[in-house]
Design a protein around this motif. Structure first.
Motif, PDB file in Angstrom:
ATOM      1  N   ASN A 294       0.813  -1.219   0.000  1.00 55.56           N
ATOM      2  CA  ASN A 294       0.000   0.000   0.000  1.00 55.56           C
ATOM      3  C   ASN A 294       0.847   1.270   0.000  1.00 55.56           C
TER       4      ASN A 294
ATOM      5  N   ASP B 148       2.357  -2.228  -6.380  1.00 57.84           N
ATOM      6  CA  ASP B 148       1.916  -0.935  -5.848  1.00 57.84           C
ATOM      7  C   ASP B 148       2.734   0.232  -6.395  1.00 57.84           C
TER       8      ASP B 148
ATOM      9  N   THR C 274       2.652   3.686  -2.765  1.00 55.59           N
ATOM     10  CA  THR C 274       2.678   3.883  -4.210  1.00 55.59           C
ATOM     11  C   THR C 274       3.854   4.744  -4.645  1.00 55.59           C
TER      12      THR C 274
END
Length: 71
Positions: free
Chosen positions: A23, A52, A25
């Motif tokens: 999670n 991600d 990016t």
């Protein structure tokens, strides 16, 4: 709502360490590499981007809007 950033760390019996971000990016994941190196007194020998990495903040915002039922 976006899931929180996570770092999954695996310490093997031989003392080698591997870590993966979830999670996180874009290039923000690189900050976690430096943080882990500092905390462990270690040097990265190999790295690769997760799925991600290619997700953008805009994608995260749209996903959050979808979860909230906003268009």
């Amino acid at each position: 709502m976006n899931p929180p950033a996570q770092i999954i760390v695996l310490i093997r019996p031989d003392g080698t360490v591997s870590a993966e971000t979830k999670n996180v990016t874009g290039t923000a994941c690189l900050d976690y590499i430096r943080l882990l190196e500092d905390l462990l007194g270690a040097t990265t020998t190999d790295s690769s981007y997760t799925e991600d990495y290619t997700r953008s903040a805009a994608t995260n915002i749209q996903e959050a809007r979808n979860e909230l039922g906003w268009s």
